[in-house]
Design an enzyme around this catalytic site. Structure first.
Site, short mmCIF file in Angstrom:
data_model
loop_
_atom_site.label_atom_id
_atom_site.label_comp_id
_atom_site.label_asym_id
_atom_site.label_seq_id
_atom_site.Cartn_x
_atom_site.Cartn_y
_atom_site.Cartn_z
N ARG A 104 0.88 -1.18 0.00
CA ARG A 104 0.00 0.00 0.00
C ARG A 104 0.91 1.22 0.00
NH1 ARG A 104 -5.29 1.59 3.50
NH2 ARG A 104 -6.13 0.17 1.93
N HIS A 131 -7.41 0.74 -6.36
CA HIS A 131 -7.62 -0.06 -5.14
C HIS A 131 -8.35 -1.36 -5.54
CE1 HIS A 131 -7.92 -1.21 -1.11
NE2 HIS A 131 -8.84 -0.38 -0.65
N GLN A 134 -10.25 -3.95 -3.07
CA GLN A 134 -11.57 -3.58 -2.58
C GLN A 134 -12.66 -4.02 -3.55
OE1 GLN A 134 -12.31 -1.88 0.47
NE2 GLN A 134 -14.32 -2.67 -0.10
N ASP A 219 -17.29 7.18 -1.70
CA ASP A 219 -16.03 7.09 -0.95
C ASP A 219 -15.79 8.48 -0.34
OD1 ASP A 219 -13.53 6.30 0.02
OD2 ASP A 219 -12.54 6.30 -1.94
N CYS A 259 -16.24 1.70 0.64
CA CYS A 259 -15.09 0.88 1.01
C CYS A 259 -14.72 1.04 2.49
CB CYS A 259 -13.90 1.20 0.12
SG CYS A 259 -13.29 2.90 0.26
N ARG A 287 -13.50 -8.61 2.37
CA ARG A 287 -12.09 -8.38 2.03
C ARG A 287 -11.28 -9.64 2.33
NH1 ARG A 287 -10.03 -3.15 1.75
NH2 ARG A 287 -8.13 -4.22 1.10
N1 NVA Z 1 -9.99 6.72 -1.53
C1 NVA Z 1 -9.61 6.34 -0.19
C2 NVA Z 1 -9.82 4.87 0.01
C3 NVA Z 1 -9.44 4.37 1.38
C4 NVA Z 1 -9.63 2.90 1.57
C5 NVA Z 1 -8.15 6.71 0.02
O1 NVA Z 1 -7.34 6.50 -0.86
O2 NVA Z 1 -7.84 7.24 1.10
N1 CP Z 2 -11.20 -0.03 2.59
C1 CP Z 2 -9.91 -0.09 2.99
O1 CP Z 2 -9.00 -0.37 2.21
O2 CP Z 2 -9.75 0.15 4.31
P1 CP Z 2 -8.37 0.36 5.09
O3 CP Z 2 -7.81 1.69 4.66
O4 CP Z 2 -8.76 0.34 6.53
O5 CP Z 2 -7.44 -0.74 4.73
#
Ligand code: NVA
Ligand code: CP
Length: 300
Positions: A104, A131, A134, A219, A259, A287
């Site tokens: 990540r 992502h 997800q 989101d 998500c 997940r």
């Molecule tokens: N769009 C959000 C998703 C988090 C799971 C982010 O990138 O922070």
């Molecule tokens: N939805 C998701 O990826 O959550 P986290 O940021 O908690 O991993």
């Protein structure tokens, strides 16, 4: 055969992705029945997190344990990655010791560079661009509640962000149409969008996008790394909240997904998030199972 990675949904075929849904559902049943599945016995997944996470970390770590393997959490603060060891070097070293790597991070190029030098599968646990993990959970969740999503209409309400991009890719692979409602200036990446052809389109008007939708998704308005834009975005996205008026435009059997983590009464009202059409808790739980199907596919 060359190493398969999962940096984008487009790395897998529609058939492969459909089989992951079926296997995810099967793995979920086995777990509930107490059946042991040790398809990744003695395998190790390295997990590199440059950004915060709850769901992704817990699901991958628990997932590896469930399949008889092990996961290692690596943060840049405690590894040489944070002290400037070149990414290709780190990729070559780590991938000689483990069986898979989940990353990540911010810049999508980081995960692409790592994958290029990795001897083992690399999984995208979220970048600024995509992502895909997800979406595996979202598609499994839709399938469990409503069956095949092919031919259905999905409404994306909000930012043209990493989740939106993965929904665009999903429209190609799973065969649904996607109506994207976002404010001017917050559209998705034009290349990702155009790759979907007629499947995905930007509509701007949220009520129009939601009309007759089978699934409504949103989101956060400011993603990780955009925290300083929060106030500006609250103004830009004010009319893009998913609330009961918007849900009433959708098909009566429509589901709502997010998500998570959610900002209650910002991008979605508490009423919708906690309401009967919301499947966000199943989505979060899935997940674990959707990714375990992926881990098996890539690593066993
Ligand atoms: N769009 C959000 C998703 C988090 C799971 C982010 O990138 O922070
Ligand atoms: N939805 C998701 O990826 O959550 P986290 O940021 O908690 O991993």
């Amino acid at each position: 055969m060359s190493t398969r990675h999962f940096l984008s949904l487009l790395d897998l075929t529609s058939d492969e992705l459909h089989n992951l849904i079926l296997r995810g559902i099967e793995l979920k049943e086995y777990r509930k029945e107490g059946q042991v599945v040790d398809t990744l016995s003695r395998k190790t997944l390295a997990m590199i997190f440059d950004k915060s996470s709850t769901r992704t970390r817990v699901s991958f770590e628990t997932g590896m344990t469930l399949l008889g393997g092990h996961a290692i959490f690596l943060s840049p603060r405690d590894t040489q990655l944070g002290r400037g060891e070149p990414l290709p070097d780190a990729a070559r070293v780590i991938s000689r010791m483990v069986d898979g790597v989940m990353i990540r991070t911010y810049d999508h190029n980081v995960i692409e560079t790592f994958a290029e030098h990795s001897a083992v599968p690399v999984i995208n646990g979220l970048t600024d661009l995509l992502h895909p993990c997800q979406l595996l959970a979202d598609m499994q969740t839709y399938f469990e509640h409503r069956g095949n999503i092919a031919g259905k209409k999905v409404a994306w309400i909000g930012d043209g962000n990493n989740m939106c991009h993965s929904y665009i890719n999903a429209s190609i692979r799973y065969g649904f149409t996607l109506a994207i409602a976002c404010p001017e200036g917050y559209e998705p990446d034009p290349d990702i969008l155009s790759n979907a052809g007629d499947r995905a389109s930007v509509i701007h008007d949220p009520l129009e996008a939601a009309k007759d939708a089978d699934l409504v998704v949103t989101d956060v308005w400011a993603s990780m790394g955009q925290e300083e834009e929060q106030k500006k975005r609250e103004i830009a996205f004010a009319s893009y909240q998913v609330n009961s008026a918007l849900m009433q435009r959708a098909d009566p059997a429509a589901l709502f997904m997010h998500c998570l983590p959610a900002h209650r009464d910002e991008e979605v009202t508490t009423e919708v998030l906690e309401g009967p059409q919301s499947v966000v808790w199943d989505e979060a739980e899935n997940r674990l199972y959707a990714q375990n199907a992926l881990l098996e596919f890539l690593m066993s």
